[in-house]
Design a protein around this motif. Structure first.
Motif, PDB file in Angstrom:
ATOM      1  N   VAL A 210     -12.192  21.330   8.068  1.00 22.97           N
ATOM      2  CA  VAL A 210     -12.226  20.174   8.959  1.00 22.97           C
ATOM      3  C   VAL A 210     -13.306  20.396  10.014  1.00 22.97           C
ATOM      4  O   VAL A 210     -13.490  21.519  10.512  1.00 22.97           O
ATOM      5  CB  VAL A 210     -10.851  19.981   9.648  1.00 22.97           C
ATOM      6  CG1 VAL A 210     -10.948  19.014  10.819  1.00 22.97           C
ATOM      7  CG2 VAL A 210      -9.826  19.486   8.637  1.00 22.97           C
ATOM      8  N   GLU A 211     -14.044  19.349  10.343  1.00 23.84           N
ATOM      9  CA  GLU A 211     -15.086  19.469  11.369  1.00 23.84           C
ATOM     10  C   GLU A 211     -14.456  19.368  12.758  1.00 23.84           C
ATOM     11  O   GLU A 211     -13.773  18.384  13.069  1.00 23.84           O
ATOM     12  CB  GLU A 211     -16.133  18.368  11.189  1.00 23.84           C
ATOM     13  CG  GLU A 211     -16.916  18.473   9.891  1.00 23.84           C
ATOM     14  CD  GLU A 211     -17.979  17.389   9.779  1.00 23.84           C
ATOM     15  OE1 GLU A 211     -18.126  16.614  10.764  1.00 23.84           O
ATOM     16  OE2 GLU A 211     -18.634  17.306   8.741  1.00 23.84           O
ATOM     17  N   ARG A 212     -14.690  20.366  13.575  1.00 28.16           N
ATOM     18  CA  ARG A 212     -14.135  20.358  14.925  1.00 28.16           C
ATOM     19  C   ARG A 212     -14.603  19.134  15.712  1.00 28.16           C
ATOM     20  O   ARG A 212     -13.839  18.525  16.465  1.00 28.16           O
ATOM     21  CB  ARG A 212     -14.536  21.634  15.663  1.00 28.16           C
ATOM     22  CG  ARG A 212     -13.984  21.708  17.093  1.00 28.16           C
ATOM     23  CD  ARG A 212     -14.430  22.954  17.827  1.00 28.16           C
ATOM     24  NE  ARG A 212     -13.965  22.941  19.205  1.00 28.16           N
ATOM     25  CZ  ARG A 212     -12.789  23.373  19.610  1.00 28.16           C
ATOM     26  NH1 ARG A 212     -11.935  23.856  18.731  1.00 28.16           N
ATOM     27  NH2 ARG A 212     -12.454  23.324  20.893  1.00 28.16           N
ATOM     28  N   ALA A 213     -15.874  18.757  15.522  1.00 28.53           N
ATOM     29  CA  ALA A 213     -16.407  17.611  16.257  1.00 28.53           C
ATOM     30  C   ALA A 213     -15.626  16.349  15.946  1.00 28.53           C
ATOM     31  O   ALA A 213     -15.434  15.484  16.821  1.00 28.53           O
ATOM     32  CB  ALA A 213     -17.882  17.418  15.920  1.00 28.53           C
ATOM     33  N   SER A 214     -15.139  16.218  14.712  1.00 28.40           N
ATOM     34  CA  SER A 214     -14.356  15.046  14.335  1.00 28.40           C
ATOM     35  C   SER A 214     -13.008  15.043  15.055  1.00 28.40           C
ATOM     36  O   SER A 214     -12.565  13.994  15.542  1.00 28.40           O
ATOM     37  CB  SER A 214     -14.151  15.035  12.819  1.00 28.40           C
ATOM     38  OG  SER A 214     -13.397  13.907  12.433  1.00 28.40           O
ATOM     39  N   ILE A 215     -12.361  16.204  15.141  1.00 29.34           N
ATOM     40  CA  ILE A 215     -11.070  16.290  15.838  1.00 29.34           C
ATOM     41  C   ILE A 215     -11.245  15.994  17.318  1.00 29.34           C
ATOM     42  O   ILE A 215     -10.420  15.286  17.931  1.00 29.34           O
ATOM     43  CB  ILE A 215     -10.438  17.688  15.627  1.00 29.34           C
ATOM     44  CG1 ILE A 215     -10.252  17.973  14.132  1.00 29.34           C
ATOM     45  CG2 ILE A 215      -9.119  17.784  16.365  1.00 29.34           C
ATOM     46  CD1 ILE A 215      -9.359  17.001  13.415  1.00 29.34           C
ATOM     47  N   VAL A 216     -12.307  16.503  17.908  1.00 24.92           N
ATOM     48  CA  VAL A 216     -12.575  16.229  19.330  1.00 24.92           C
ATOM     49  C   VAL A 216     -12.798  14.743  19.542  1.00 24.92           C
ATOM     50  O   VAL A 216     -12.272  14.134  20.493  1.00 24.92           O
ATOM     51  CB  VAL A 216     -13.804  17.037  19.806  1.00 24.92           C
ATOM     52  CG1 VAL A 216     -14.219  16.597  21.214  1.00 24.92           C
ATOM     53  CG2 VAL A 216     -13.495  18.537  19.782  1.00 24.92           C
ATOM     54  N   ARG A 217     -13.568  14.124  18.667  1.00 21.97           N
ATOM     55  CA  ARG A 217     -13.841  12.688  18.785  1.00 21.97           C
ATOM     56  C   ARG A 217     -12.551  11.876  18.648  1.00 21.97           C
ATOM     57  O   ARG A 217     -12.324  10.914  19.390  1.00 21.97           O
ATOM     58  CB  ARG A 217     -14.854  12.288  17.703  1.00 21.97           C
ATOM     59  CG  ARG A 217     -15.374  10.874  17.836  1.00 21.97           C
ATOM     60  CD  ARG A 217     -16.577  10.659  16.935  1.00 21.97           C
ATOM     61  NE  ARG A 217     -16.257  10.820  15.516  1.00 21.97           N
ATOM     62  CZ  ARG A 217     -16.684  11.841  14.766  1.00 21.97           C
ATOM     63  NH1 ARG A 217     -17.429  12.798  15.287  1.00 21.97           N
ATOM     64  NH2 ARG A 217     -16.354  11.906  13.475  1.00 21.97           N
ATOM     65  N   MET A 218     -11.696  12.249  17.706  1.00 25.61           N
ATOM     66  CA  MET A 218     -10.419  11.551  17.516  1.00 25.61           C
ATOM     67  C   MET A 218      -9.546  11.639  18.767  1.00 25.61           C
ATOM     68  O   MET A 218      -8.972  10.640  19.212  1.00 25.61           O
ATOM     69  CB  MET A 218      -9.672  12.143  16.322  1.00 25.61           C
ATOM     70  CG  MET A 218     -10.318  11.874  14.970  1.00 25.61           C
ATOM     71  SD  MET A 218      -9.530  12.845  13.654  1.00 25.61           S
ATOM     72  CE  MET A 218      -7.876  12.098  13.651  1.00 25.61           C
ATOM     73  N   ALA A 219      -9.442  12.837  19.331  1.00 21.72           N
ATOM     74  CA  ALA A 219      -8.589  13.021  20.511  1.00 21.72           C
ATOM     75  C   ALA A 219      -9.149  12.280  21.720  1.00 21.72           C
ATOM     76  O   ALA A 219      -8.408  11.661  22.487  1.00 21.72           O
ATOM     77  CB  ALA A 219      -8.437  14.505  20.813  1.00 21.72           C
ATOM     78  N   ARG A 220     -10.441  12.333  21.883  1.00 19.24           N
ATOM     79  CA  ARG A 220     -11.035  11.700  23.070  1.00 19.24           C
ATOM     80  C   ARG A 220     -11.040  10.181  22.977  1.00 19.24           C
ATOM     81  O   ARG A 220     -11.181   9.500  23.998  1.00 19.24           O
ATOM     82  CB  ARG A 220     -12.443  12.250  23.291  1.00 19.24           C
ATOM     83  CG  ARG A 220     -12.391  13.701  23.752  1.00 19.24           C
ATOM     84  CD  ARG A 220     -13.739  14.312  24.022  1.00 19.24           C
ATOM     85  NE  ARG A 220     -13.578  15.684  24.505  1.00 19.24           N
ATOM     86  CZ  ARG A 220     -14.579  16.553  24.678  1.00 19.24           C
ATOM     87  NH1 ARG A 220     -15.840  16.171  24.419  1.00 19.24           N
ATOM     88  NH2 ARG A 220     -14.334  17.767  25.124  1.00 19.24           N
ATOM     89  N   SER A 221     -10.846   9.651  21.777  1.00 21.20           N
ATOM     90  CA  SER A 221     -10.735   8.193  21.649  1.00 21.20           C
ATOM     91  C   SER A 221      -9.438   7.680  22.279  1.00 21.20           C
ATOM     92  O   SER A 221      -9.311   6.481  22.541  1.00 21.20           O
ATOM     93  CB  SER A 221     -10.794   7.784  20.174  1.00 21.20           C
ATOM     94  OG  SER A 221      -9.595   8.147  19.494  1.00 21.20           O
ATOM     95  N   ILE A 222      -8.467   8.561  22.499  1.00 19.65           N
ATOM     96  CA  ILE A 222      -7.192   8.179  23.130  1.00 19.65           C
ATOM     97  C   ILE A 222      -7.000   8.932  24.441  1.00 19.65           C
ATOM     98  O   ILE A 222      -5.881   9.287  24.825  1.00 19.65           O
ATOM     99  CB  ILE A 222      -6.001   8.405  22.183  1.00 19.65           C
ATOM    100  CG1 ILE A 222      -5.989   9.830  21.627  1.00 19.65           C
ATOM    101  CG2 ILE A 222      -6.021   7.387  21.046  1.00 19.65           C
ATOM    102  CD1 ILE A 222      -4.733  10.167  20.829  1.00 19.65           C
TER     103      ILE A 222
END
Length: 631
Positions: free
Chosen positions: A16-28
């Motif tokens: 899993v790409e860490r940048a994707s998880i960060v982006r998902m969390a920061r969207s909320i």
């Protein structure tokens, strides 16, 4: 209270790409402005945003045990975590924080997924079981918190809101026509569907278990109401319910930050405030009103309640222009269209409350638990109606159908005569007939196979209805469907849009499971709704509050606003053939509904409001994606 997000490549096992998880969390980030945290290990990634409520200094997530064999991200509150903590300590578990999250970590290690049935609270959570390479994602029993997910090409993506899932991918989502039909028929989209194809939401009391390259959905909450072995005496039942209320409110007041109440002028929130006074005084109480021109304005009643019970009353006022102007932004917060007019006051009262408090108690629940709506009278007395000779029912039905407006009465007369139990309940919930909704759609939009009914999503609950009476069975579905997927959904979204945690004491599991075991006579008696609940209110509230007439918002205010907006923005959305909804719907059919409503022949304000909400939602999506949604 927080927001969670995550991803698991459970088939291909790609990192899993860490940048994707960060982006998902920061969207909320609005759900948790106080802290963030991430866990990424190979094929799994977990993201977290925190609104600090309990254990402000050491409740960081994702959280694990000392050996790092179980990782948890958790959105919600566990109100019995102290009792569970003591029990787990007695079994040898050692804790490093005072947070309720850590109870879930050790509870899972001790009991596996059976820990969920021990939790009294609200939650959307995920557990990464390292030794078994298993991911478990779950939603609480009453569905107070939400979990959305998408499974695509061997990857599970999930989050507290849809925007987290959209943040993980670049594609523009498409409207699910089946979900759209259900929304127009019921004003909300029932679990497990969402308005978007491929994105689903966990039903209350269910979980996803992902292991060994497979993902399965299971119902973990299987409480089956059984009547008490000895019939309850009225006095005993009222006292027992009061004690359950007291315990629930005491638990829901657990907080390391300021707490308030969203106060209406009615009995439910009045009783809630009175029960809060057992644990303190001068609670901040927030009320919204709509102006003296409306007979259902609640400001006066709420102010009197606050004065009688010693609360600090704060008021917010809303008028028609603000109602219309704010709708698009509120629709964006909701992520899915919901046609409840009270979304606007909920948004503004939450916004004001957050200026002073981080937690607000709300009085939702007693109407569904005790039969507070007119539909409950129909369901309760429906057996009498079905016992009438068919010819007599036909004559009465013909007379009722000839009345101008009174659409709710017409639907009731039809639906309560349906013999099939689940189909009957579905028709009671419907705004209009399925045929009327079908006629709104353009040709070839809906699938040819007509299996898209709410009944299909209820069938898994029928074992829990085996020992309930007619009203109890209907209410069980209500508590598992319309309450969480409509009222609790928008309460969560609109409070958390302002980083405010909304708690629902009346939906404490101890209360709900007790009431579900009571017979209909404790709920509707001699035409009086919420009978037992009213007995408790009569004991505990000043007479001035108890004797008030119930007020409502949607029926009077929204209908009047529609009727007065002949040249306003709302009907323009329904008349403009360039409106986005007409990619799916027939303009002539929509105009026909509006004209019948304006003429006074029919009361279509609920369905018209649903169409307005749909159009606002479509325009919000287009504005954000740069493209109209496809079907």
């Amino acid at each position: 209270m927080c927001g969670i997000a995550g991803q698991f490549n459970f088939q291909r096992r790609e990192p899993v790409e860490r940048a994707s998880i960060v982006r998902m969390a920061r969207s909320i980030a609005h759900r948790g402005p106080d802290d963030e945290g991430f866990f990424v290990a190979g094929a799994v990634g977990l993201g977290f945003r925190r609104l600090s409520i309990i254990d402000l200094t050491s409740g960081h997530q994702p959280m694990s045990d000392a050996e790092e064999t179980a990782w948890v991200i958790f959105n919600g509150e566990i109100y019995n975590y102290r009792e569970l903590r003591r029990e787990l300590q007695g079994k040898g578990h050692q804790f490093k924080t005072n947070s309720d999250t850590e109870v879930i970590v050790h509870g899972y290690k001790e009991w596996g997924t059976q820990v969920f049935d021990r939790l009294n609270g609200m939650f959307g959570l995920a557990i990464w079981d390292v030794p078994n390479q298993r991911l478990v994602v779950a939603r609480d029993a009453m569905g107070i918190k939400l979990v959305y997910y998408k499974i695509d090409n061997g990857t599970l993506t999930f989050g507290s809101e849809i925007r987290s899932i959209l943040a993980a991918e670049d594609s523009t989502p498409e409207v699910d026509p089946v979900a759209l039909k259900l929304f127009l028929q019921f004003r909300y989209t029932p679990s497990p569907l969402t308005i978007l194809q491929g994105i689903r939401k966990l039903a209350p009391g269910t979980m996803l278990v992902v292991e060994k390259g497979q993902c399965r959905e299971e119902r973990w909450y299987n409480f089956t109401p059984t009547p008490f072995s000895r019939p309850k005496k009225e006095k005993d039942a009222a006292q027992e319910l009061l004690e359950l209320y007291k315990g629930a409110v005491g638990r829901h007041l657990l907080s390391d930050v300021p707490v308030g109440i969203l106060l209406s002028g009615g009995l439910d929130s009045g009783l809630l405030l009175a029960l809060m006074n057992d644990h303190g005084d001068s609670w901040p109480a927030y009320t919204i009103g709509y102006g003296k021109s409306f007979a259902d304005d609640e400001l006066f009643d709420a102010a009197e309640t606050a004065s009688l019970l010693g609360a600090r009353h704060v008021t917010v006022k809303l008028d028609q222009s603000e109602f219309e102007r704010s709708l698009p932004g509120i629709v964006d917060c909701l992520e899915e269209p919901i046609a409840a007019s009270s979304i606007v006051p909920m948004y503004f009262v939450s916004q004001r409350a957050r200026q002073d408090v981080k937690v607000a108690l709300i009085g939702q629940g007693p109407d569904e638990l005790f039969g507070g709506y007119k539909r409950h009278l129909g369901v309760h007395y429906g057996e009498w109606w079905r016992s009438l000779p068919g010819g007599l029912r036909s004559m009465i039905g013909f007379a009722v159908n000839g009345l101008p407006r009174n659409e709710m009465l017409k639907r009731g007369v039809h639906s309560l005569g349906v013999e099939d139990r689940l189909k009957r309940y579905q028709d009671v919930f419907s705004l209009v007939s399925a045929e009327t909704i079908d006629e709104l759609f353009r040709d070839d939009v809906l699938p040819e196979k007509q299996g898209h009914e709410l009944v299909e999503y209820w069938r898994g609950l029928t074992p829990q209805m085996e020992q309930t009476d007619e009203l109890g069975a209907f209410q069980l579905l209500e508590i598992r469907s319309s309450l969480p997927d409509e009222l609790l959904m928008y309460a969560d979204k609109l409070s958390m849009a302002h980083s405010l945690e909304a708690r629902v004491p009346y939906l404490d599991r101890t209360v709900v499971e007790y009431v579900q075991r009571l017979g209909a006579n404790f709920k509707v008696r001699n035409g009086t709704r919420k009978w037992l609940h009213r007995q408790v209110c009569q004991r505990y509230l000043p007479r001035q509050i108890f004797r008030r007439k119930k007020r409502g918002f949607a029926v009077n205010v929204v209908d009047q606003w529609f009727q007065s907006s002949f040249t306003g923005e709302l009907p323009d959305l329904l008349l403009d053939e360039s409106s986005l909804m007409f990619g799916m719907l027939e303009p002539k059919s929509v105009r026909k509904l509006l004209n019948a409503h304006r003429s006074g022949r029919q009361d279509n304000h609920k369905l018209l409001f649903s169409l307005v909400m749909l159009e606002h939602w479509l325009r919000q999506v287009r504005a954000k994606t740069g493209a109209a949604l496809a079907v």
